[in-house]
Write a protein that holds these residues in place. Structure first.
Motif, short mmCIF file in Angstrom:
data_model
loop_
_atom_site.label_atom_id
_atom_site.label_comp_id
_atom_site.label_asym_id
_atom_site.label_seq_id
_atom_site.Cartn_x
_atom_site.Cartn_y
_atom_site.Cartn_z
N THR A 1 34.33 18.47 -4.63
CA THR A 1 35.14 18.22 -5.82
C THR A 1 36.56 17.81 -5.49
OG1 THR A 1 35.81 20.54 -5.96
CG2 THR A 1 33.80 19.91 -7.13
N TYR B 1 32.45 30.48 -2.36
CA TYR B 1 32.07 29.41 -3.27
C TYR B 1 30.67 28.92 -2.95
CZ TYR B 1 32.09 25.04 -5.88
OH TYR B 1 31.77 24.03 -6.75
N ALA C 1 28.46 25.82 -3.61
CA ALA C 1 28.54 24.43 -4.07
C ALA C 1 27.32 24.02 -4.86
CB ALA C 1 28.73 23.50 -2.87
N HIS D 1 28.02 25.80 -8.29
CA HIS D 1 29.43 25.69 -8.72
C HIS D 1 29.97 27.04 -9.16
CE1 HIS D 1 28.92 21.38 -8.42
NE2 HIS D 1 27.92 21.43 -9.29
N SER E 1 34.73 20.66 -14.02
CA SER E 1 35.50 19.49 -13.62
C SER E 1 36.66 19.21 -14.58
CB SER E 1 34.59 18.26 -13.56
OG SER E 1 33.94 18.06 -14.81
#
Length: 475
Positions: free
Chosen positions: A229, A273, A275, A278, A297
């Motif tokens: 991101t 985290y 991925a 998310h 986002s």
């Protein structure tokens, strides 16, 4: 019209944490009492490694995952370091290779035999010397085999090529102790936090600082790249000494995108985290709870989901790689919680509740596997490549075909960027001088105690000898 909170649909809003039953925990482990801010735990699909309390050097246990229950006190250890072990990490591509670093200034690579240890292991397959002070962090490259980074209290980050057993690059941009390192997805960027209150994004092969933030209002402790991101998340302390997290754009560290206060406790916040989902997990050192969020986002970027609570405080947490999870139970993350007071390692599974027993493709996308995308020479020459992905649909049982071969080399000077790292020793800091002073004071007290004990023994012997001489002899 009355105000209503905006409803946000999420497939992870009902994720819950499930602690393993006692028979599936690892009990009777003398977890280290070292106060260094690391997890002291590393886990992969085959082994669990835990740094233990030991005298006369540093050691850690390596236990096969299926060997749950009580661990015997005389269980074999990896015990080759001369100082306390500060960090351990498993090789992401070879599951029986583990790296460790220590207060004895060395980084060592160990090869664990099939089925675990049968006796104490004292000989490492590779010993790496390049730091002039203790080494606090080791980190494997996420896409390249046999590339290892180490950060020491000499303020340097060394990049080791294990094919040759030498440091090939040195990152020398820090002015104080490095607290944390994190790679981005393809390993082309390295984010670091430092005791000088700065957050840096570095190009690791050149050592060039691409972005730098002076965090005066948010004193950073830990940093993690948020997948692909192009964002970073840091945990730290606000100016009012409350625990805080901040989200950053990796290409512009002038101001954080958001800052959010968590609570007023004092323990360090560890961020994790995922991925694939998310999801961000926050676990405080000394806390019993684990908070989790979903990263978006768009604003507000961070959405609170829920919290796993437990009365037992955690010293550190190991994280299972994706290919080691139980897909049939919809498990999306698994922690291994170190409970020092009980000598217990407790697995905690984060589970998405689903009624269907079939494979859930929406929560298990393609994920990085155990095959490297690059060789060390390719990465060092400037090539970047995304990790090789794999599917978890059929269950992951395939063993890696890569074998670690330690290079044969003689001990010599370690020259990087024209500097001999073993000769160019920086001056000691005030903390190190104080530590040496107190150690010498303790040694003097110990010697005095020994002398006083010897003196008492000598007096007792003299008294016994005098009494013996005064006994009348029989004719």
């Amino acid at each position: 019209m009355s105000w209503r909170p905006q409803y946000r649909s999420s497939k992870f809003r009902n994720v819950y944490g499930k602690a393993a039953s006692r028979e599936h925990c690892f009990d009777g482990i003398p977890i280290t009492k070292n106060v260094h801010d690391n997890h002291f735990c590393a886990v992969n699909a085959r082994f669990l490694a835990i740094v233990t309390e030991s005298a006369g050097g540093g050691s850690f246990l390596v236990i096969p995952l299926e060997q749950t229950g009580r661990i015997e006190p005389n269980y074999p250890k990896v015990c080759g370091h001369q100082g306390n072990v500060l960090d351990i990490k498993w090789n992401p591509f070879i599951e029986n290779i583990i790296a460790s670093c220590s207060e004895d200034t060395s980084v060592r690579i160990w090869e664990i035999p099939e089925g675990g240890l049968k006796r104490n292991m004292t000989e490492a397959v590779l010993e790496l010397y390049g730091h002039s002070r203790r080494v606090g962090i080791v980190e494997w490259h996420p896409t390249t085999n046999n590339i290892l980074l180490s950060a020491g209290y000499d303020y340097k980050v060394l990049i080791w090529n294990l094919d040759v057993g030498e440091p090939v690059k040195m990152i020398d941009c820090h002015t104080d102790v490095i607290l944390c390192m994190s790679f981005n997805t393809d390993g082309s960027l390295l984010a670091t936090t430092c005791k000088d209150k700065k957050l840096r994004v570095v190009e690791p092969r050149s050592g060039r600082v691409l972005q730098e933030a002076s965090c005066k209002n948010h004193r950073v402790n830990r940093v993690v790249f948020l997948g692909s991101t192009k964002r970073l998340l840091t945990t730290g302390v606000s100016r009012w000494n409350t625990r805080q997290i901040a989200l950053w754009d990796q290409e512009d560290l002038s101001m954080p995108l958001i800052e959010e206060e968590i609570d007023g406790l004092s323990g360090l916040l560890f961020p994790f985290y995922d991925a694939d989902t998310h999801m961000l997990y926050l676990a405080g050192k000394g806390d019993g709870n684990i908070r989790y969020y979903e990263i978006g986002s768009e604003k507000p970027y961070l959405s609170y989901l829920m919290e796993f609570r437990s009365p037992a405080p955690q010293k550190g947490l190991g994280v299972m790689p994706k290919h080691g999870l139980d897909v049939s139970a919809c498990e999306v993350f698994r922690f291994y919680k170190l409970i020092t007071l009980k000598g217990l390692i407790e697995p905690i599974s984060m589970i998405v509740p689903r009624r269907s027993e079939t494979y859930q493709e929406d929560i298990y996308p393609m994920t990085p596997g155990t095959e490297p995308a690059l060789t060390p020479d390719e990465w060092l020459s400037g090539v970047n490549r995304d990790p090789i992905l794999m599917s978890l649909k059929e269950g992951y049982k395939r063993n890696s075909k890569i074998v670690f071969k330690a290079p044969v080399r003689e001990k010599k000077s370690v020259v990087v960027n024209g500097i001999d790292l073993l000769e160019n020793v920086p001056p000691r800091t005030e903390n190190e001088l104080l530590r040496m002073f107190f150690r010498q004071q303790d040694e003097i007290r110990r010697l005095k105690d020994e002398l006083s004990q010897k003196d008492i023994q000598i007096r007792q012997l003299q008294l016994e000898l005098k009494n013996f001489r005064n006994i009348p002899k029989n004719n």
